[in-house]
Design a protein around this motif. Sequence first.
Motif, PDB file in Angstrom:
ATOM      1  N   GLY A 161      79.780 -54.993 -15.938  1.00 43.68           N
ATOM      2  CA  GLY A 161      78.797 -54.560 -15.074  1.00 43.68           C
ATOM      3  C   GLY A 161      78.038 -53.357 -15.726  1.00 43.68           C
ATOM      4  O   GLY A 161      78.171 -53.186 -16.928  1.00 43.68           O
ATOM      5  N   ALA A 162      77.184 -52.790 -15.007  1.00 47.21           N
ATOM      6  CA  ALA A 162      76.328 -51.732 -15.559  1.00 47.21           C
ATOM      7  C   ALA A 162      77.205 -50.378 -16.029  1.00 47.21           C
ATOM      8  O   ALA A 162      78.062 -50.078 -15.406  1.00 47.21           O
ATOM      9  N   VAL A 163      76.663 -49.912 -16.891  1.00 45.64           N
ATOM     10  CA  VAL A 163      77.383 -48.592 -17.434  1.00 45.64           C
ATOM     11  C   VAL A 163      76.541 -47.186 -17.254  1.00 45.64           C
ATOM     12  O   VAL A 163      75.281 -47.242 -17.496  1.00 45.64           O
ATOM     13  N   VAL A 164      77.009 -46.467 -16.759  1.00 43.05           N
ATOM     14  CA  VAL A 164      76.555 -44.977 -16.747  1.00 43.05           C
ATOM     15  C   VAL A 164      77.488 -43.983 -17.624  1.00 43.05           C
ATOM     16  O   VAL A 164      78.608 -43.990 -17.423  1.00 43.05           O
ATOM     17  N   SER A 165      76.874 -43.267 -18.325  1.00 40.88           N
ATOM     18  CA  SER A 165      77.610 -42.581 -19.295  1.00 40.88           C
ATOM     19  C   SER A 165      77.172 -41.022 -18.869  1.00 40.88           C
ATOM     20  O   SER A 165      76.280 -40.723 -18.348  1.00 40.88           O
ATOM     21  N   GLN A 166      78.137 -40.077 -19.145  1.00 41.82           N
ATOM     22  CA  GLN A 166      78.087 -38.674 -18.911  1.00 41.82           C
ATOM     23  C   GLN A 166      78.370 -37.943 -20.211  1.00 41.82           C
ATOM     24  O   GLN A 166      79.387 -38.207 -20.746  1.00 41.82           O
ATOM     25  N   HIS A 167      77.697 -36.840 -20.453  1.00 41.56           N
ATOM     26  CA  HIS A 167      77.924 -36.043 -21.611  1.00 41.56           C
ATOM     27  C   HIS A 167      77.793 -34.533 -21.389  1.00 41.56           C
ATOM     28  O   HIS A 167      76.713 -34.422 -20.970  1.00 41.56           O
ATOM     29  N   PRO A 168      78.723 -33.782 -21.441  1.00 45.45           N
ATOM     30  CA  PRO A 168      80.044 -34.043 -22.283  1.00 45.45           C
ATOM     31  C   PRO A 168      80.989 -34.411 -21.054  1.00 45.45           C
ATOM     32  O   PRO A 168      80.614 -34.242 -19.907  1.00 45.45           O
ATOM     33  N   SER A 169      82.158 -34.894 -21.748  1.00 44.22           N
ATOM     34  CA  SER A 169      83.285 -35.299 -20.812  1.00 44.22           C
ATOM     35  C   SER A 169      84.086 -33.964 -20.279  1.00 44.22           C
ATOM     36  O   SER A 169      84.745 -34.110 -19.231  1.00 44.22           O
ATOM     37  N   ARG A 170      83.955 -33.017 -21.148  1.00 44.12           N
ATOM     38  CA  ARG A 170      84.911 -31.811 -20.884  1.00 44.12           C
ATOM     39  C   ARG A 170      84.160 -30.724 -21.305  1.00 44.12           C
ATOM     40  O   ARG A 170      83.530 -30.750 -22.648  1.00 44.12           O
ATOM     41  N   VAL A 171      84.000 -29.692 -20.687  1.00 42.68           N
ATOM     42  CA  VAL A 171      83.336 -28.427 -21.366  1.00 42.68           C
ATOM     43  C   VAL A 171      83.905 -27.210 -20.521  1.00 42.68           C
ATOM     44  O   VAL A 171      84.285 -27.143 -19.748  1.00 42.68           O
ATOM     45  N   ILE A 172      84.083 -26.290 -21.621  1.00 44.22           N
ATOM     46  CA  ILE A 172      84.700 -25.098 -21.291  1.00 44.22           C
ATOM     47  C   ILE A 172      83.942 -23.911 -21.771  1.00 44.22           C
ATOM     48  O   ILE A 172      83.255 -23.883 -22.903  1.00 44.22           O
ATOM     49  N   CYS A 173      83.389 -22.985 -20.725  1.00 44.65           N
ATOM     50  CA  CYS A 173      82.474 -22.021 -21.152  1.00 44.65           C
ATOM     51  C   CYS A 173      82.887 -20.508 -20.640  1.00 44.65           C
ATOM     52  O   CYS A 173      83.699 -20.703 -19.686  1.00 44.65           O
ATOM     53  N   LYS A 174      82.047 -19.552 -21.089  1.00 38.42           N
ATOM     54  CA  LYS A 174      82.242 -18.261 -20.587  1.00 38.42           C
ATOM     55  C   LYS A 174      81.766 -18.015 -19.132  1.00 38.42           C
ATOM     56  O   LYS A 174      80.520 -18.664 -18.918  1.00 38.42           O
TER      57      LYS A 174
END
Lengths: 107, 120
Positions: B1-14
């Motif tokens: 099936g079609a693919v959707v990607s996301q970036h980043p998968s995880r982010v930690i920020c101040k």
Amino acid sequence: RKEVEQDPGPFNVPEGATVAFNCTYSNSASQSFFWYRQDCRKEPKLLMSVYSSGNEDGRFTAQLNRASQYISLLIRDSKLSDSATYLCVATYDKVIFGPGTSLSVIP
Amino acid sequence: GAVVSQHPSRVICKSGTSVKIECRSLDFQATTMFWYRQFPKQSLMLMATSNEGSKATYEQGVEKDKFLINHASLTLSTLTVTSAHPEDSSFYICSARGWLAGGPGYNEQFFGPGTRLTVL
């Protein structure tokens, strides 16, 4: 009132049991309906569409009653791998998810 | 099936920093992209709907100046959380809707894998 409401759950059932989930939607203009499955910390995945005539996919049966604005999902012969949260979805110009019902299938 | 990607998968920020999340449809043209967020033990809540080349439509209670959405092409939408605060910590999921070449002929929707944002 929430646009899409579901059984609060959680449902804890033994393997092999039959379990039914109910869902109601408030917007009579809703056009399409779906059941999604979401595993912990993962994105939701489409389980099946729901049609007025009712539809079946293996152990899963979905039904829609437009007059009552009611959707159901029946799972027969539950497997351990069925443990997840099941999300009812109604769409018109946007997609609205229900709060989900958690299912745990116990050995 | 079609693919959707996301970036980043995880982010930690101040706290106070801005975070950009990308959502790409990899093998189809997404006429509409949706952004959701999900707090622990809650359902997905639609934040906004964006159509390529036009301004996003935000749901009630979602601040458009805080959550900037850009849908510049049929394969890319970005969500920028500006001046993030701890209460913005959540799981952000995009979905893309479009027509698949050779597909069943209806407008399908596909979800990205999600981005987990933690704001310290």
